[in-house]
Design a protein around this motif. Structure first.
Motif, mmCIF file in Angstrom:
data_model
loop_
_atom_site.group_PDB
_atom_site.id
_atom_site.type_symbol
_atom_site.label_atom_id
_atom_site.label_comp_id
_atom_site.label_asym_id
_atom_site.label_seq_id
_atom_site.Cartn_x
_atom_site.Cartn_y
_atom_site.Cartn_z
ATOM 1 N N ARG A 151 79.139 79.597 80.016
ATOM 2 C CA ARG A 151 78.742 78.329 80.607
ATOM 3 C C ARG A 151 78.003 77.499 79.558
ATOM 4 N N GLN A 152 78.154 76.204 79.637
ATOM 5 C CA GLN A 152 77.498 75.293 78.716
ATOM 6 C C GLN A 152 76.576 74.351 79.475
ATOM 7 N N PHE A 153 75.423 74.111 78.861
ATOM 8 C CA PHE A 153 74.460 73.197 79.463
ATOM 9 C C PHE A 153 74.138 72.102 78.456
ATOM 10 N N VAL A 154 74.016 70.903 78.927
ATOM 11 C CA VAL A 154 73.683 69.766 78.070
ATOM 12 C C VAL A 154 72.389 69.155 78.558
ATOM 13 N N LEU A 155 71.405 69.069 77.670
ATOM 14 C CA LEU A 155 70.124 68.477 78.032
ATOM 15 C C LEU A 155 70.242 66.963 77.983
ATOM 16 N N ARG A 156 69.930 66.314 79.096
ATOM 17 C CA ARG A 156 70.017 64.863 79.151
ATOM 18 C C ARG A 156 68.923 64.233 78.286
#
Length: 406
Positions: free
Chosen positions: A3-8
């Motif tokens: 899974r990939q997460f992107v910090l806004r």
């Protein structure tokens, strides 16, 4: 599949409404340095150009810009200098500046080691040896090894100074002997053996001297990368005063402290390095742009202390240095006497000339308390003291004993 997460992105921070009018309170060069953006910055500050003022305003500017004071490290060479800078910054801005981590390299490293020394085999409550304590340990070990029976073997304080140089100049003992103590080169093997016993004794008994505080911190960072990352992560901005007087270990520590954020401002003057006898290496400031790629060099050249005639002489002398940062000191102060270079054939002639000048100035209504004679070392004043006494000129000597008291 991972899974990939992107910090806004954070919403744009509102513009800071600065309370301090930096542009009007500083000259253009000081303003450029004090308000420079992050990254590596070297401030080459000539004598009398307000480097301390610039550092104080830099400190206030960082805090006012939103940097947490606890994440700023101010490294100075005396605790007094650090206290004064933090007090001035607090008076300039507010009490937040007192929460900045200010102090000497040794005090900063002591704080790190008190928390993490077990990672390198020392207890948290290790004992600190001052130079006198270290000399006594050397004396004990010298006796155990029966080296005190050797002909013309160095005294304990001399040996302690040698061992200190080995650490803070990061050089082999034999090189130190060849450069500074050639008369003791025949004892090199015994001294190297004594140094090994000295190092083992300190470790076995949980002892560190002042040089060890720097060296063991670097050792800690090398052996415990997680601790290094933690400490460097908390040093969002590092400010260093008198960078020209750092030794090799201190220069390495600056690089270690800035390994995460890369925000460092070093202030100094390559033309004012005078502490080589304590291990200072002026090459540190010259190498700063190479050690910190992308360095912006800011210069402070507006002098507030001297007349232009004195600065013209100083500028001319500095141009003869083979390795230097180019700078041209200037001032708005005009007039004043021309500097004079008087060569004397001997000490007696020199002393007579100085006394003559003092008396001439007194005849011009200049008080004796407004006159000063500077020396490289205290003992260089002895001949002049004789002449001053002979002419009944009262004087006060600072540093060392008067000849009549020695």
């Amino acid at each position: 599949m991972a899974r990939q997460f992107v910090l806004r992105r954070d919403p744009a921070a509102p513009a800071v409404n600065y309370r301090i009018e930096y542009a009007s309170e500083l000259n253009p060069q000081q303003f450029a340095a004090a308000t420079a953006p992050g990254g590596p910055i070297l401030v080459v500050a000539g004598a009398g150009t307000g480097k301390t003022r610039t550092l104080v305003y830099r400190l206030a500017y960082l805090v006012e810009s939103g940097v947490a004071p606890e994440r700023i490290a101010l490294l100075t060479f005396t605790r007094r200098a650090s206290r004064e800078m933090l007090a001035r910054a607090s008076g300039l801005l507010d009490g937040r500046c007192q929460r900045v981590h200010g102090g000497t390299f040794h005090s900063f490293c002591l704080g790190v080691l008190r928390r993490h020394a077990p990672r390198i085999g020392f207890p948290n409550n290790f004992t600190i040896l001052d130079s006198s304590d270290s000399s006594d340990v050397v004396d004990i070990l010298r006796g155990r090894l029966e080296l005190n029976k050797r002909d013309r073997f160095p005294k304990k304080r001399t040996i302690q100074a040698m061992f200190s140089s080995v650490v803070n100049r990061d050089k082999p003992l034999y090189d130190i002997l060849e450069e500074d103590y050639p008369q003791f080169v025949p004892h090199a093997r015994d001294l190297e053996n004594l140094f090994r016993h000295f190092e083992k004794y300190k470790r076995d008994h949980g002892l560190m001297d002042y040089d060890d505080l720097l060296r063991r911190t670097l050792e800690l960072f090398e052996q415990a990368p997680d601790v290094h990352k933690l400490i460097a992560g908390n040093c969002e901005h590092v400010l260093v005063d008198e960078y020209q007087d750092t030794n090799r270990l201190q220069a390495r520590l600056v690089k270690a402290f800035t390994a995460v954020h890369g925000n460092v401002m070093a202030v100094g003057d390559d033309a004012q390095s005078i502490y080589r006898f304590r291990g200072a290496d002026f090459r540190n400031i010259l190498a700063f742009p190479d050690e910190f790629p992308g360095t912006r060099v800011q210069k402070l050249e507006h002098n507030y202390r001297s007349t232009q005639r004195i600065l013209d002489l100083a500028n001319q002398v500095i141009t003869q240095a083979r390795h230097k940062f180019d700078k041209e000191l200037f001032t708005e102060r005009s007039g004043g006497d021309l500097p004079a270079l008087v060569t004397a054939p001997d000490d007696r002639y020199e002393s007579r000339f100085v006394c003559q000048m003092l008396l001439d100035l007194r005849e011009q209504n200049v008080p004796l308390k407004d006159m000063a004679v500077l020396f490289r070392s205290g003992f260089n004043s002895y001949d002049l003291e004789v002449e001053l006494n002979r002419r009944n000129i009262p004087f006060v000597k600072y540093g060392g004993l008067k000849l009549s008291e020695a």
